[in-house]
Design a protein around this motif. Structure first.
Motif, PDB file in Angstrom:
ATOM      1  N   PRO A 199     -26.142 -92.542  20.005  1.00 59.96           N
ATOM      2  CA  PRO A 199     -26.148 -92.893  18.579  1.00 59.96           C
ATOM      3  C   PRO A 199     -27.538 -93.248  18.078  1.00 59.96           C
ATOM      4  CG  PRO A 199     -25.264 -94.701  19.887  1.00 59.96           C
ATOM      5  CD  PRO A 199     -25.429 -93.545  20.833  1.00 59.96           C
ATOM      6  N   ALA A 200     -27.769 -92.965  16.810  1.00 65.51           N
ATOM      7  CA  ALA A 200     -29.070 -93.263  16.201  1.00 65.51           C
ATOM      8  C   ALA A 200     -29.191 -94.734  15.815  1.00 65.51           C
ATOM      9  CB  ALA A 200     -29.279 -92.383  14.970  1.00 65.51           C
ATOM     10  N   ALA A 201     -28.066 -95.424  15.665  1.00 64.12           N
ATOM     11  CA  ALA A 201     -28.061 -96.837  15.279  1.00 64.12           C
ATOM     12  C   ALA A 201     -27.073 -97.595  16.156  1.00 64.12           C
ATOM     13  CB  ALA A 201     -27.694 -96.982  13.800  1.00 64.12           C
ATOM     14  N   ASP A 202     -27.087 -98.905  16.075  1.00 66.41           N
ATOM     15  CA  ASP A 202     -26.200 -99.751  16.869  1.00 66.41           C
ATOM     16  C   ASP A 202     -24.743 -99.504  16.471  1.00 66.41           C
ATOM     17  OD1 ASP A 202     -24.875-101.692  18.282  1.00 66.41           O
ATOM     18  OD2 ASP A 202     -25.737-103.387  17.189  1.00 66.41           O
ATOM     19  N   PRO A 203     -23.907 -98.955  17.356  1.00 64.86           N
ATOM     20  CA  PRO A 203     -22.516 -98.685  16.996  1.00 64.86           C
ATOM     21  C   PRO A 203     -21.664 -99.931  16.857  1.00 64.86           C
ATOM     22  CG  PRO A 203     -22.880 -98.203  19.307  1.00 64.86           C
ATOM     23  CD  PRO A 203     -24.220 -98.537  18.731  1.00 64.86           C
ATOM     24  N   MET A 204     -22.187-101.089  17.295  1.00 65.14           N
ATOM     25  CA  MET A 204     -21.430-102.337  17.196  1.00 65.14           C
ATOM     26  C   MET A 204     -21.602-103.002  15.830  1.00 65.14           C
ATOM     27  SD  MET A 204     -20.128-102.757  20.326  1.00 65.14           S
ATOM     28  CE  MET A 204     -19.984-104.487  20.802  1.00 65.14           C
ATOM     29  N   ALA A 205     -22.582-102.586  15.057  1.00 67.08           N
ATOM     30  CA  ALA A 205     -22.872-103.257  13.788  1.00 67.08           C
ATOM     31  C   ALA A 205     -21.700-103.182  12.823  1.00 67.08           C
ATOM     32  CB  ALA A 205     -24.125-102.657  13.155  1.00 67.08           C
ATOM     33  N   VAL A 206     -20.966-102.071  12.827  1.00 66.36           N
ATOM     34  CA  VAL A 206     -19.864-101.895  11.876  1.00 66.36           C
ATOM     35  C   VAL A 206     -18.715-102.862  12.154  1.00 66.36           C
ATOM     36  CG1 VAL A 206     -18.685-100.123  13.238  1.00 66.36           C
ATOM     37  CG2 VAL A 206     -18.425-100.140  10.754  1.00 66.36           C
ATOM     38  N   LEU A 207     -18.656-103.429  13.340  1.00 66.34           N
ATOM     39  CA  LEU A 207     -17.574-104.359  13.669  1.00 66.34           C
ATOM     40  C   LEU A 207     -17.664-105.633  12.837  1.00 66.34           C
ATOM     41  CD1 LEU A 207     -17.532-103.997  17.573  1.00 66.34           C
ATOM     42  CD2 LEU A 207     -16.174-102.755  15.866  1.00 66.34           C
ATOM     43  N   ASP A 208     -18.821-105.907  12.244  1.00 58.59           N
ATOM     44  CA  ASP A 208     -18.982-107.071  11.372  1.00 58.59           C
ATOM     45  C   ASP A 208     -18.778-106.721   9.897  1.00 58.59           C
ATOM     46  OD1 ASP A 208     -19.606-108.793  13.508  1.00 58.59           O
ATOM     47  OD2 ASP A 208     -21.695-108.136  13.497  1.00 58.59           O
ATOM     48  N   ARG A 209     -18.273-105.537   9.623  1.00 58.95           N
ATOM     49  CA  ARG A 209     -18.022-105.087   8.247  1.00 58.95           C
ATOM     50  C   ARG A 209     -16.538-104.764   8.119  1.00 58.95           C
ATOM     51  NH1 ARG A 209     -22.233-100.460   6.863  1.00 58.95           N
ATOM     52  NH2 ARG A 209     -21.714-101.099   4.732  1.00 58.95           N
ATOM     53  N   PRO A 210     -15.690-105.762   7.895  1.00 54.15           N
ATOM     54  CA  PRO A 210     -14.235-105.576   7.994  1.00 54.15           C
ATOM     55  C   PRO A 210     -13.632-104.621   6.982  1.00 54.15           C
ATOM     56  CG  PRO A 210     -14.778-107.732   7.074  1.00 54.15           C
ATOM     57  CD  PRO A 210     -16.055-107.158   7.578  1.00 54.15           C
ATOM     58  N   ARG A 211     -14.347-104.305   5.912  1.00 58.80           N
ATOM     59  CA  ARG A 211     -13.801-103.332   4.962  1.00 58.80           C
ATOM     60  C   ARG A 211     -14.172-101.899   5.321  1.00 58.80           C
ATOM     61  NH1 ARG A 211     -15.558-104.969  -0.796  1.00 58.80           N
ATOM     62  NH2 ARG A 211     -17.238-106.115   0.248  1.00 58.80           N
ATOM     63  N   ARG A 212     -14.910-101.744   6.414  1.00 57.17           N
ATOM     64  CA  ARG A 212     -15.297-100.425   6.902  1.00 57.17           C
ATOM     65  C   ARG A 212     -14.541-100.098   8.189  1.00 57.17           C
ATOM     66  NH1 ARG A 212     -18.800 -97.072   3.732  1.00 57.17           N
ATOM     67  NH2 ARG A 212     -19.724 -98.475   2.188  1.00 57.17           N
ATOM     68  N   ALA A 213     -14.423 -98.822   8.485  1.00 58.24           N
ATOM     69  CA  ALA A 213     -13.742 -98.378   9.697  1.00 58.24           C
ATOM     70  C   ALA A 213     -14.752 -98.105  10.797  1.00 58.24           C
ATOM     71  CB  ALA A 213     -12.940 -97.116   9.408  1.00 58.24           C
ATOM     72  N   ALA A 214     -14.441 -98.543  11.994  1.00 66.92           N
ATOM     73  CA  ALA A 214     -15.273 -98.252  13.160  1.00 66.92           C
ATOM     74  C   ALA A 214     -14.696 -97.035  13.872  1.00 66.92           C
ATOM     75  CB  ALA A 214     -15.311 -99.448  14.103  1.00 66.92           C
ATOM     76  N   ILE A 215     -15.472 -95.968  13.916  1.00 68.59           N
ATOM     77  CA  ILE A 215     -15.077 -94.721  14.572  1.00 68.59           C
ATOM     78  C   ILE A 215     -16.012 -94.498  15.755  1.00 68.59           C
ATOM     79  CG2 ILE A 215     -14.965 -92.203  14.311  1.00 68.59           C
ATOM     80  CD1 ILE A 215     -14.141 -92.648  11.404  1.00 68.59           C
ATOM     81  N   SER A 216     -15.442 -94.168  16.896  1.00 68.64           N
ATOM     82  CA  SER A 216     -16.245 -93.970  18.098  1.00 68.64           C
ATOM     83  C   SER A 216     -17.360 -92.961  17.849  1.00 68.64           C
ATOM     84  CB  SER A 216     -15.344 -93.483  19.230  1.00 68.64           C
ATOM     85  OG  SER A 216     -16.056 -93.418  20.443  1.00 68.64           O
ATOM     86  N   VAL A 217     -18.519 -93.236  18.407  1.00 69.44           N
ATOM     87  CA  VAL A 217     -19.703 -92.408  18.170  1.00 69.44           C
ATOM     88  C   VAL A 217     -19.427 -90.929  18.431  1.00 69.44           C
ATOM     89  CG1 VAL A 217     -22.052 -91.937  18.944  1.00 69.44           C
ATOM     90  CG2 VAL A 217     -21.303 -94.297  18.620  1.00 69.44           C
ATOM     91  N   TYR A 218     -18.689 -90.650  19.516  1.00 70.98           N
ATOM     92  CA  TYR A 218     -18.495 -89.252  19.895  1.00 70.98           C
ATOM     93  C   TYR A 218     -17.708 -88.470  18.850  1.00 70.98           C
ATOM     94  CZ  TYR A 218     -13.496 -89.175  21.117  1.00 70.98           C
ATOM     95  OH  TYR A 218     -12.124 -89.180  21.058  1.00 70.98           O
ATOM     96  N   ARG A 232     -15.115 -96.375   4.196  1.00 75.16           N
ATOM     97  CA  ARG A 232     -14.407 -97.541   3.651  1.00 75.16           C
ATOM     98  C   ARG A 232     -12.922 -97.389   3.928  1.00 75.16           C
ATOM     99  NH1 ARG A 232     -15.201 -99.607  -1.931  1.00 75.16           N
ATOM    100  NH2 ARG A 232     -13.910 -97.809  -2.417  1.00 75.16           N
ATOM    101  N   LEU A 233     -12.296 -98.461   4.394  1.00 70.83           N
ATOM    102  CA  LEU A 233     -10.872 -98.428   4.691  1.00 70.83           C
ATOM    103  C   LEU A 233     -10.050 -98.060   3.456  1.00 70.83           C
ATOM    104  CD1 LEU A 233     -10.620-101.568   7.001  1.00 70.83           C
ATOM    105  CD2 LEU A 233     -10.284 -99.182   7.694  1.00 70.83           C
TER     106      LEU A 233
END
Length: 380
Positions: free
Chosen positions: A82-101, A272-273
């Motif tokens: 990944p180009a950026a930290d994939p864990m960062a989105v976990l602190d954005r509850p209105r966004r969806a975390a999708i696996s990098v792959y 966005r969810l």
């Protein structure tokens, strides 16, 4: 230089020209111990609903049985760092975390095309026959890649490489050519257990052992029915796969640049969810065309979205939860009800339940649990 070594060097040069990050060679009979571990894992039921693991276990446990004519297995790694930290989105509850792959194009297609190109080149160069495999046949790619010296299986059971980190797709070329095998990869995990400790659902009962039934990747992708109610709060906003155990691996400091074909698309990066919760079937297929996400279908996808909405703590997502609780698909409705039960105060959920006209037993059970604010295991 020995003719076999000369050919291996040529294979590596051609593979890297095609974009592969690493290549190694092993024998079909090099993973006998992995086959024994697989049988024990399936016998313990830790494969969950992945019946295909048991159905063709003899082929999976013994690559030689899959194609008896094969003399060598060429394992190739394709980097998707990944180009950026994939864990960062976990602190954005209105966004969806999708696996990098899954944020780019479907790797099944891209890897297989290049494996076939490499295979055709090999036949033209040295003769023989080939078969190519990318995660769709009974082949244990990770043990074979470790046996071929591409890396080693870490405590999270995924492949790790000293000069490449943890972000790899794997492909295999079985060939009738007798190629000199590489030395197997050595385990360099040491005392580190970051990948085990970070797991949100405690899916690792021991190092090097995964209980798929608790793994978020399994729950969001492989599981077809309702997600166990006791595990839903632990999933956060992860709606397709989970990168936590990969992302914390310290060997990622040596991760290779990703193959350009896997660049994240805007709609599958961290959507966005509220936007994806309203997708109908046509919209789902349009947004995720060419993505591995399309494989799970709209129902399972929105089931996962509903769980993320329920975990968000965001009152602004109540309309989205309400929409899902009225969806035509009972699997989506059930998890939409769970989300409403997490976001609405008791008196409001009681009123919603009283007004609901529901006949499906699974959904009715969710309404009962939402009203009582309990989570009986019968739900999942």
């Amino acid at each position: 230089m020995d003719p076999g070594d000369t050919l291996k060097h040529a294979i590596e040069t051609e593979a890297r020209a095609l974009g592969f990050a690493a290549v190694g060679v092993t024998r079909p009979d090099a993973v006998a111990q992995a086959g024994a571990r697989l049988r024990a894992w399936v016998a313990d039921g830790q494969h969950g609903e992945m019946g295909w693991m048991a159905d063709r276990i003899d082929w999976r446990a013994d690559p030689g049985a899959l194609w008896p004519a094969a003399r060598s297995v060429i394992m190739l790694a394709d980097a998707y760092t990944p180009a950026a930290d994939p864990m960062a989105v976990l602190d954005r509850p209105r966004r969806a975390a999708i696996s990098v792959y899954a944020q780019g194009v479907d790797y099944h297609d891209t890897v297989k095309k290049r494996l076939k190109r490499l295979g055709r080149w090999l036949i033209e160069r040295a003769g023989g026959e080939i078969k190519v495999f990318v995660d769709t046949a009974p082949v244990m790619e990770k043990p074979l890649a470790a046996a071929a010296g591409v890396g080693w299986q870490g405590k999270h059971t995924n492949l790790v490489a000293r000069d490449g980190g943890s972000w790899f797709f794997l492909g295999a070329i079985f060939t009738t050519l007798d190629l000199p095998p590489d030395a197997p990869g050595r385990d360099h995990c040491g005392a580190c257990r970051r990948c085990l400790d970070i797991c949100p659902t405690d899916a690792f009962p021991a190092p090097y052992r995964l209980d798929a039934r608790r793994c978020i990747s399994y729950l969001t992708i492989e599981l077809k029915g309702p997600i166990p109610r006791e595990l839903r709060p632990l999933m956060g906003n992860r709606i397709y796969g989970c990168d936590d155990c990969l992302a914390v691996c310290p060997w990622n400091k040596f991760a290779l640049a990703a193959n350009a074909v896997y660049r994240a698309r805007p709609e599958t990066g961290s959507p966005r969810l509220a936007d994806i919760a309203c997708l109908d079937d046509a919209g789902f297929r349009e947004v995720f065309a060419g993505s591995p996400i399309k494989r799970i279908g709209r129902g399972r996808f929105l089931r996962n979205v509903a769980v993320a909405i329920g975990n968000s703590g965001e009152p602004r997502l109540i309309p989205s939860a309400r929409r899902l609780a009225r969806d035509a698909d009972p699997l989506v409705r059930a998890h939409g009800v769970w989300a409403l039960g997490r976001l609405l105060p008791p008196e409001a959920i009681e009123a919603e339940a009283a007004a609901a006209e529901e006949a499906d037993p699974m959904v009715l059970d969710e309404w009962t649990a939402a009203v009582s604010r309990q989570a009986p295991s019968a739900a999942g």
